[in-house]
Motif scaffolding. Structure first.
Motif, PDB file in Angstrom:
ATOM      1  N   SER A 155       0.828  -1.205   0.000  1.00 33.94           N
ATOM      2  CA  SER A 155       0.000   0.000   0.000  1.00 33.94           C
ATOM      3  C   SER A 155       0.863   1.256   0.000  1.00 33.94           C
ATOM      4  CB  SER A 155      -0.921  -0.007   1.223  1.00 33.94           C
ATOM      5  OG  SER A 155      -1.698   1.165   1.278  1.00 33.94           O
ATOM      6  N   HIS A 156       1.968   1.215   0.744  1.00 36.25           N
ATOM      7  CA  HIS A 156       2.874   2.374   0.782  1.00 36.25           C
ATOM      8  C   HIS A 156       3.575   2.569  -0.564  1.00 36.25           C
ATOM      9  CE1 HIS A 156       5.836   5.212   2.188  1.00 36.25           C
ATOM     10  NE2 HIS A 156       6.828   4.388   1.899  1.00 36.25           N
ATOM     11  N   LEU A 157       4.027   1.505  -1.180  1.00 37.02           N
ATOM     12  CA  LEU A 157       4.743   1.618  -2.450  1.00 37.02           C
ATOM     13  C   LEU A 157       3.847   2.132  -3.572  1.00 37.02           C
ATOM     14  CD1 LEU A 157       6.869  -1.657  -2.342  1.00 37.02           C
ATOM     15  CD2 LEU A 157       7.696   0.688  -2.053  1.00 37.02           C
ATOM     16  N   ARG A 158       2.580   1.859  -3.498  1.00 36.64           N
ATOM     17  CA  ARG A 158       1.654   2.334  -4.539  1.00 36.64           C
ATOM     18  C   ARG A 158       1.606   3.856  -4.591  1.00 36.64           C
ATOM     19  NH1 ARG A 158      -4.114   0.571  -4.332  1.00 36.64           N
ATOM     20  NH2 ARG A 158      -4.064   1.529  -6.395  1.00 36.64           N
ATOM     21  N   GLU A 159       1.974   4.519  -3.505  1.00 37.56           N
ATOM     22  CA  GLU A 159       1.874   5.973  -3.450  1.00 37.56           C
ATOM     23  C   GLU A 159       3.047   6.671  -4.132  1.00 37.56           C
ATOM     24  OE1 GLU A 159       1.203   7.379   0.471  1.00 37.56           O
ATOM     25  OE2 GLU A 159      -0.367   5.904   0.919  1.00 37.56           O
ATOM     26  N   TYR A 160       4.149   5.930  -4.369  1.00 38.37           N
ATOM     27  CA  TYR A 160       5.293   6.649  -4.951  1.00 38.37           C
ATOM     28  C   TYR A 160       6.222   5.783  -5.792  1.00 38.37           C
ATOM     29  CZ  TYR A 160       8.922   4.655  -1.919  1.00 38.37           C
ATOM     30  OH  TYR A 160       9.823   3.809  -1.317  1.00 38.37           O
ATOM     31  N   TYR A 161       6.045   4.451  -5.808  1.00 32.54           N
ATOM     32  CA  TYR A 161       7.044   3.569  -6.424  1.00 32.54           C
ATOM     33  C   TYR A 161       6.337   2.510  -7.277  1.00 32.54           C
ATOM     34  CZ  TYR A 161      11.645   1.143  -6.302  1.00 32.54           C
ATOM     35  OH  TYR A 161      12.869   0.573  -6.610  1.00 32.54           O
ATOM     36  N   PRO A 162       5.612   2.892  -8.334  1.00 38.01           N
ATOM     37  CA  PRO A 162       4.882   1.895  -9.134  1.00 38.01           C
ATOM     38  C   PRO A 162       5.800   0.950  -9.901  1.00 38.01           C
ATOM     39  CG  PRO A 162       4.779   4.048 -10.181  1.00 38.01           C
ATOM     40  CD  PRO A 162       5.408   4.261  -8.839  1.00 38.01           C
ATOM     41  N   ALA A 187      17.522  -0.172  -3.338  1.00 32.04           N
ATOM     42  CA  ALA A 187      16.884   0.907  -4.108  1.00 32.04           C
ATOM     43  C   ALA A 187      15.480   1.146  -3.572  1.00 32.04           C
ATOM     44  CB  ALA A 187      16.842   0.554  -5.592  1.00 32.04           C
ATOM     45  N   PRO A 188      15.350   1.826  -2.422  1.00 29.94           N
ATOM     46  CA  PRO A 188      14.019   2.034  -1.828  1.00 29.94           C
ATOM     47  C   PRO A 188      13.203   3.131  -2.494  1.00 29.94           C
ATOM     48  CG  PRO A 188      15.701   3.043  -0.461  1.00 29.94           C
ATOM     49  CD  PRO A 188      16.429   2.325  -1.548  1.00 29.94           C
ATOM     50  N   THR A 189      13.762   3.821  -3.493  1.00 23.05           N
ATOM     51  CA  THR A 189      13.003   4.850  -4.207  1.00 23.05           C
ATOM     52  C   THR A 189      13.090   4.592  -5.701  1.00 23.05           C
ATOM     53  OG1 THR A 189      14.869   6.381  -4.452  1.00 23.05           O
ATOM     54  CG2 THR A 189      13.575   6.539  -2.419  1.00 23.05           C
ATOM     55  N   GLN A 190      12.198   5.230  -6.425  1.00 23.08           N
ATOM     56  CA  GLN A 190      12.158   5.056  -7.867  1.00 23.08           C
ATOM     57  C   GLN A 190      13.395   5.670  -8.538  1.00 23.08           C
ATOM     58  OE1 GLN A 190       8.246   4.244  -9.694  1.00 23.08           O
ATOM     59  NE2 GLN A 190       8.463   6.360 -10.344  1.00 23.08           N
ATOM     60  N   ALA A 191      13.886   6.769  -7.967  1.00 20.07           N
ATOM     61  CA  ALA A 191      15.076   7.409  -8.530  1.00 20.07           C
ATOM     62  C   ALA A 191      16.289   6.500  -8.400  1.00 20.07           C
ATOM     63  CB  ALA A 191      15.330   8.739  -7.823  1.00 20.07           C
ATOM     64  N   GLU A 192      16.432   5.840  -7.252  1.00 19.44           N
ATOM     65  CA  GLU A 192      17.567   4.936  -7.051  1.00 19.44           C
ATOM     66  C   GLU A 192      17.445   3.704  -7.932  1.00 19.44           C
ATOM     67  OE1 GLU A 192      19.012   5.255  -2.530  1.00 19.44           O
ATOM     68  OE2 GLU A 192      16.826   5.086  -2.743  1.00 19.44           O
ATOM     69  N   ALA A 193      16.222   3.228  -8.154  1.00 22.94           N
ATOM     70  CA  ALA A 193      16.034   2.069  -9.036  1.00 22.94           C
ATOM     71  C   ALA A 193      16.433   2.402 -10.467  1.00 22.94           C
ATOM     72  CB  ALA A 193      14.583   1.614  -8.982  1.00 22.94           C
ATOM     73  N   ALA A 194      16.119   3.615 -10.908  1.00 22.76           N
ATOM     74  CA  ALA A 194      16.473   4.004 -12.272  1.00 22.76           C
ATOM     75  C   ALA A 194      17.984   4.139 -12.447  1.00 22.76           C
ATOM     76  CB  ALA A 194      15.781   5.317 -12.623  1.00 22.76           C
ATOM     77  N   VAL A 236      10.097  14.463  -0.941  1.00 22.75           N
ATOM     78  CA  VAL A 236       9.044  13.561  -0.439  1.00 22.75           C
ATOM     79  C   VAL A 236       9.384  12.114  -0.763  1.00 22.75           C
ATOM     80  CG1 VAL A 236       6.596  12.965  -0.619  1.00 22.75           C
ATOM     81  CG2 VAL A 236       7.304  15.361  -0.635  1.00 22.75           C
ATOM     82  N   GLU A 237       9.895  11.892  -1.961  1.00 25.91           N
ATOM     83  CA  GLU A 237      10.261  10.524  -2.356  1.00 25.91           C
ATOM     84  C   GLU A 237      11.352   9.963  -1.456  1.00 25.91           C
ATOM     85  OE1 GLU A 237      12.605   9.169  -6.076  1.00 25.91           O
ATOM     86  OE2 GLU A 237      10.478   9.057  -6.649  1.00 25.91           O
ATOM     87  N   THR A 238      12.319  10.771  -1.102  1.00 28.85           N
ATOM     88  CA  THR A 238      13.389  10.313  -0.206  1.00 28.85           C
ATOM     89  C   THR A 238      12.836   9.933   1.160  1.00 28.85           C
ATOM     90  OG1 THR A 238      14.977  11.736  -1.343  1.00 28.85           O
ATOM     91  CG2 THR A 238      15.568  10.952   0.853  1.00 28.85           C
ATOM     92  N   ALA A 239      11.919  10.749   1.678  1.00 32.11           N
ATOM     93  CA  ALA A 239      11.310  10.441   2.971  1.00 32.11           C
ATOM     94  C   ALA A 239      10.502   9.149   2.906  1.00 32.11           C
ATOM     95  CB  ALA A 239      10.425  11.601   3.413  1.00 32.11           C
ATOM     96  N   MET A 240       9.779   8.968   1.817  1.00 30.83           N
ATOM     97  CA  MET A 240       8.978   7.747   1.668  1.00 30.83           C
ATOM     98  C   MET A 240       9.880   6.531   1.496  1.00 30.83           C
ATOM     99  SD  MET A 240       5.837   9.181  -0.682  1.00 30.83           S
ATOM    100  CE  MET A 240       4.609   7.983  -0.176  1.00 30.83           C
TER     101      MET A 240
END
Length: 413
Positions: A155-162, A187-194, A236-240
């Motif tokens: 549920s948390h990942l749906r808010e920022y990491y699809p 890679a807990p964020t989308q930016a780090e995954a990319a 916000v993404e870093t905090a999430m």
């Protein structure tokens, strides 16, 4: 003199009451929740006729705790009375609806004096089954905790990491897969995954235990992560992402607990003489078999008939009838752990047993819905298990699901 004992338990003390066959209070005592208090209880019981040959029966509102364990170990019959039933009995003794710990102890003693045959004593299970029950229930709780942790993380990942959800959407375990957890850890964020390199991603899924098609899986994940996705603001993404690491730690702990407790449960279960019979049933593996044994125990006098066991498991229907109204529905008061395991057992049996599959299809054809048909199949197989455990024989498909015998043709006139 016939004496019964009632104990109203609390966290740090217990109220004890003894009544005779004429409902007279012959003894009362408040004891502490310690060894000295237990010795005081034994002395009070001995003063009123308690002996190894004729132990005083005891009613209490719980089946757990050190006091109950010590009473059972001493060979006494202990009756765990439902607190709701005690509340109904209390209304028989007072109209003012007053309540006290001593009064509840007296009510419990009178329940055994008048209606002992309507209540079941706690079963005399072996210590091995009690140990299996501890681990099997803890493992089942860990599975439920793991599911809750997974759902919170998803549920948390749906808010920022699809991207991570898309990457494992086709996997049976979804985010419970070791590869998904390994990637989230680095890679807990989308930016780090990319920004993940091919070598780093490949090393992560290799550490997670993947052994085949590593290069192909690495390329697939890179393609998913490098697509264009909707993004939260960077701060916000870093905090999430930090919140994701905290939720991931909870999920990792739940997964580890599931694995550790499963190993301990299976090890103890295989030592039990009933394990071979239980695992001979289609759909019952070692872990699910351990859960079944943990709930039904190995005291074969506990359930006189298969009907009693089915009612305890909630698989047998219950009838409510009044006047012209008559309704048959599934039981809501049951052993929830046994019922949950029964659903898994019945579902697994559909592919493991042709007879079980045919029985399920027959129930569906007669109008049962999915869960009702599964419950009916569990009901039938539970009766077969009761028979096999009682007669000490393994499951036999040809006997368990034998076609009904045709009626003999009437003799010609």
């Amino acid at each position: 003199m016939h004496v019964t004992c009632g104990i109203d338990w609390a966290e740090d003390h217990h109220d004890v009451a003894l009544v005779d066959a004429d409902a007279r209070l012959v003894g009362k005592l408040r004891i502490g929740d310690d060894a000295a208090g237990f010795q005081d209880l034994l002395r009070l019981l001995a003063e009123h006729g308690d002996s190894p040959e004729t132990p005083v029966p005891i009613a209490i509102e719980t089946s757990r705790g050190l006091l109950v364990a010590c009473l059972r170990a001493s060979g006494r019959r202990v009756f765990a009375i439902n607190p709701m039933a005690v509340a109904r009995y209390r209304d028989r003794h007072t109209a003012s609806r007053k309540k006290s710990d001593h009064q509840d102890a007296v009510v419990l003693a009178n329940i055994l004096r008048t209606d002992a045959e309507l209540h079941r004593p706690l079963p005399g299970d072996s210590d091995l089954v009690k140990a299996i029950a501890v681990l099997a229930r803890a493992q089942q709780d860990a599975v439920w905790d793991r599911t809750r942790a997974h759902n919170r993380l998803r549920s948390h990942l749906r808010e920022y990491y699809p991207a991570i959800l898309e990457a494992f959407a086709d996997k049976r375990e979804r985010l419970l897969a070791r590869e998904a957890r390994a990637i989230l850890a680095i890679a807990p964020t989308q930016a780090e995954a990319a920004r993940l390199t091919r070598s780093k991603l490949k090393a992560a899924i290799t550490r997670a235990g993947r052994q085949r098609r590593i290069d192909a899986e690495t390329d697939r994940l890179l393609e998913v992560f490098r697509r264009t996705w909707l993004r939260q603001p960077a701060l916000v993404e870093t905090a999430m992402g930090r919140q994701t690491l905290a939720l991931l730690a909870q999920l990792e702990a739940a997964c580890q607990a599931c694995d550790d407790l499963a190993g301990g449960t299976e090890e103890l279960f295989l030592q039990h003489p009933d394990a071979e019979i239980i695992t001979s049933f289609p759909g019952l593996a070692v872990l699910t078999g351990a859960r079944i044994l943990a709930e039904i125990g190995d005291d074969r006098t506990r359930f006189d008939t298969a009907r009693d066991l089915k009612a305890y498991a909630g698989s047998a229907p219950v009838t409510r009838e009044s006047g012209k109204s008559r309704r048959v529905s599934h039981r809501r008061i049951k052993n929830s752990r046994l019922a949950a395991t029964g659903r898994h057992w019945a579902f697994a049996a559909l592919t493991a047993s042709p007879g079980a599959h045919n029985h399920y299809n027959h129930r569906r054809d007669t109008g049962d819905r999915y869960y009702a048909a599964l419950r009916n199949l569990f009901n039938r197989m539970l009766g077969q298990l009761h028979h096999c455990l009682t007669s000490r024989q393994p499951f036999d498909e040809a006997i368990a699901f034998a076609p009904p015998k045709s009626a003999p043709l009437a003799a010609a006139a």
